[in-house]
Design a protein around this motif. Structure first.
Motif, PDB file in Angstrom:
ATOM      1  N   ILE A  12       0.842  -1.204   0.000  1.00 20.99           N
ATOM      2  CA  ILE A  12       0.000   0.000   0.000  1.00 20.99           C
ATOM      3  C   ILE A  12       0.873   1.249   0.000  1.00 20.99           C
ATOM      4  N   ILE A  13       1.901   1.261   0.825  1.00 20.69           N
ATOM      5  CA  ILE A  13       2.812   2.407   0.887  1.00 20.69           C
ATOM      6  C   ILE A  13       3.455   2.640  -0.476  1.00 20.69           C
ATOM      7  N   THR A  14       3.862   1.570  -1.144  1.00 21.80           N
ATOM      8  CA  THR A  14       4.461   1.696  -2.484  1.00 21.80           C
ATOM      9  C   THR A  14       3.464   2.311  -3.455  1.00 21.80           C
ATOM     10  N   ARG A  15       2.206   1.826  -3.435  1.00 20.74           N
ATOM     11  CA  ARG A  15       1.189   2.369  -4.339  1.00 20.74           C
ATOM     12  C   ARG A  15       0.915   3.837  -4.045  1.00 20.74           C
ATOM     13  N   LEU A  16       0.870   4.214  -2.767  1.00 25.88           N
ATOM     14  CA  LEU A  16       0.640   5.620  -2.412  1.00 25.88           C
ATOM     15  C   LEU A  16       1.800   6.500  -2.888  1.00 25.88           C
ATOM     16  N   GLN A  17       3.030   5.995  -2.745  1.00 23.68           N
ATOM     17  CA  GLN A  17       4.180   6.766  -3.231  1.00 23.68           C
ATOM     18  C   GLN A  17       4.123   6.916  -4.746  1.00 23.68           C
ATOM     19  N   GLU A  18       3.680   5.875  -5.444  1.00 24.84           N
ATOM     20  CA  GLU A  18       3.535   5.967  -6.897  1.00 24.84           C
ATOM     21  C   GLU A  18       2.479   7.004  -7.269  1.00 24.84           C
ATOM     22  N   PHE A  19       1.416   7.143  -6.474  1.00 21.73           N
ATOM     23  CA  PHE A  19       0.427   8.190  -6.710  1.00 21.73           C
ATOM     24  C   PHE A  19       1.063   9.562  -6.515  1.00 21.73           C
ATOM     25  N   ILE A  20       1.802   9.727  -5.428  1.00 20.58           N
ATOM     26  CA  ILE A  20       2.468  11.007  -5.158  1.00 20.58           C
ATOM     27  C   ILE A  20       3.419  11.359  -6.293  1.00 20.58           C
ATOM     28  N   ASP A  21       4.082  10.361  -6.869  1.00 23.59           N
ATOM     29  CA  ASP A  21       5.028  10.571  -7.973  1.00 23.59           C
ATOM     30  C   ASP A  21       4.334  10.622  -9.335  1.00 23.59           C
ATOM     31  N   SER A  22       2.998  10.655  -9.345  1.00 21.85           N
ATOM     32  CA  SER A  22       2.183  10.715 -10.576  1.00 21.85           C
ATOM     33  C   SER A  22       2.368   9.497 -11.472  1.00 21.85           C
ATOM     34  N   GLU A  23       2.647   8.353 -10.868  1.00 23.91           N
ATOM     35  CA  GLU A  23       2.812   7.105 -11.621  1.00 23.91           C
ATOM     36  C   GLU A  23       1.578   6.202 -11.539  1.00 23.91           C
ATOM     37  N   ARG A  24       0.586   6.586 -10.728  1.00 20.52           N
ATOM     38  CA  ARG A  24      -0.607   5.772 -10.511  1.00 20.52           C
ATOM     39  C   ARG A  24      -1.742   6.730 -10.172  1.00 20.52           C
ATOM     40  N   ASP A  25      -2.971   6.386 -10.591  1.00 17.92           N
ATOM     41  CA  ASP A  25      -4.086   7.270 -10.253  1.00 17.92           C
ATOM     42  C   ASP A  25      -4.560   7.014  -8.823  1.00 17.92           C
ATOM     43  N   PHE A  26      -5.328   7.961  -8.299  1.00 14.73           N
ATOM     44  CA  PHE A  26      -5.728   7.941  -6.894  1.00 14.73           C
ATOM     45  C   PHE A  26      -6.524   6.691  -6.524  1.00 14.73           C
ATOM     46  N   GLU A  27      -7.560   6.379  -7.317  1.00 15.24           N
ATOM     47  CA  GLU A  27      -8.409   5.232  -6.994  1.00 15.24           C
ATOM     48  C   GLU A  27      -7.614   3.937  -6.949  1.00 15.24           C
ATOM     49  N   ASP A  28      -6.700   3.764  -7.901  1.00 15.54           N
ATOM     50  CA  ASP A  28      -5.869   2.567  -7.936  1.00 15.54           C
ATOM     51  C   ASP A  28      -4.946   2.503  -6.719  1.00 15.54           C
ATOM     52  N   ALA A  29      -4.411   3.636  -6.332  1.00 12.90           N
ATOM     53  CA  ALA A  29      -3.506   3.671  -5.177  1.00 12.90           C
ATOM     54  C   ALA A  29      -4.241   3.366  -3.879  1.00 12.90           C
ATOM     55  N   MET A  30      -5.504   3.741  -3.783  1.00 10.66           N
ATOM     56  CA  MET A  30      -6.269   3.589  -2.552  1.00 10.66           C
ATOM     57  C   MET A  30      -7.000   2.254  -2.433  1.00 10.66           C
ATOM     58  N   THR A  31      -7.081   1.494  -3.507  1.00  5.07           N
ATOM     59  CA  THR A  31      -7.821   0.240  -3.490  1.00  5.07           C
ATOM     60  C   THR A  31      -6.978  -0.874  -2.876  1.00  5.07           C
ATOM     61  N   VAL A  32      -7.536  -1.523  -1.870  1.00  7.94           N
ATOM     62  CA  VAL A  32      -6.862  -2.649  -1.227  1.00  7.94           C
ATOM     63  C   VAL A  32      -7.756  -3.869  -1.407  1.00  7.94           C
ATOM     64  N   GLU A  33      -7.305  -4.800  -2.213  1.00  5.20           N
ATOM     65  CA  GLU A  33      -8.072  -6.012  -2.476  1.00  5.20           C
ATOM     66  C   GLU A  33      -7.476  -7.236  -1.789  1.00  5.20           C
ATOM     67  N   GLU A  34      -6.232  -7.137  -1.356  1.00  2.00           N
ATOM     68  CA  GLU A  34      -5.561  -8.265  -0.731  1.00  2.00           C
ATOM     69  C   GLU A  34      -6.038  -8.448   0.707  1.00  2.00           C
TER      70      GLU A  34
END
Length: 96
Positions: A52-74
């Motif tokens: 999750i932290i990696t996905r949030l950092q990718e959002f901050i770095d504009s590498e991932r959109d917000f919804e994708d970064a916030m979704t936790v399916e695991e």
């Protein structure tokens, strides 16, 4: 009525994800393709949090959109590790 015996093996925890076609399956695998087994539930939960932290950092770095970064399916599921290294979950599903 025949009583089912509990599968033998060592207890452990795996990270699962629900899929449309296969249902619940292990989401994290070792290099050899076997499901990654964690010794404790907390250890598996920490792995999810790290992702999750990696996905949030990718959002901050504009590498991932917000919804994708916030979704936790695991999620974490208890499993039994069998002698050949494969696992069996509480539903009786076997993954090797």
């Amino acid at each position: 009525m025949e009583r089912m015996t509990e599968p033998k093996g060592t207890p452990g925890y795996c990270i699962y994800i629900d899929t449309v076609f296969e249902g619940a399956v292990p989401a994290v695998r070792e290099a050899e393709g076997k499901p990654c087994v964690f010794a404790t539930e907390a250890e598996a939960q920490r792995e999810i949090v790290d992702n999750i932290i990696t996905r949030l950092q990718e959002f901050i770095d504009s590498e991932r959109d917000f919804e994708d970064a916030m979704t936790v399916e695991e999620y974490v599921a208890e499993v039994r590790v069998l002698s050949d290294g494969s696992i069996m979950d509480e539903r009786g599903n076997h993954f090797g």
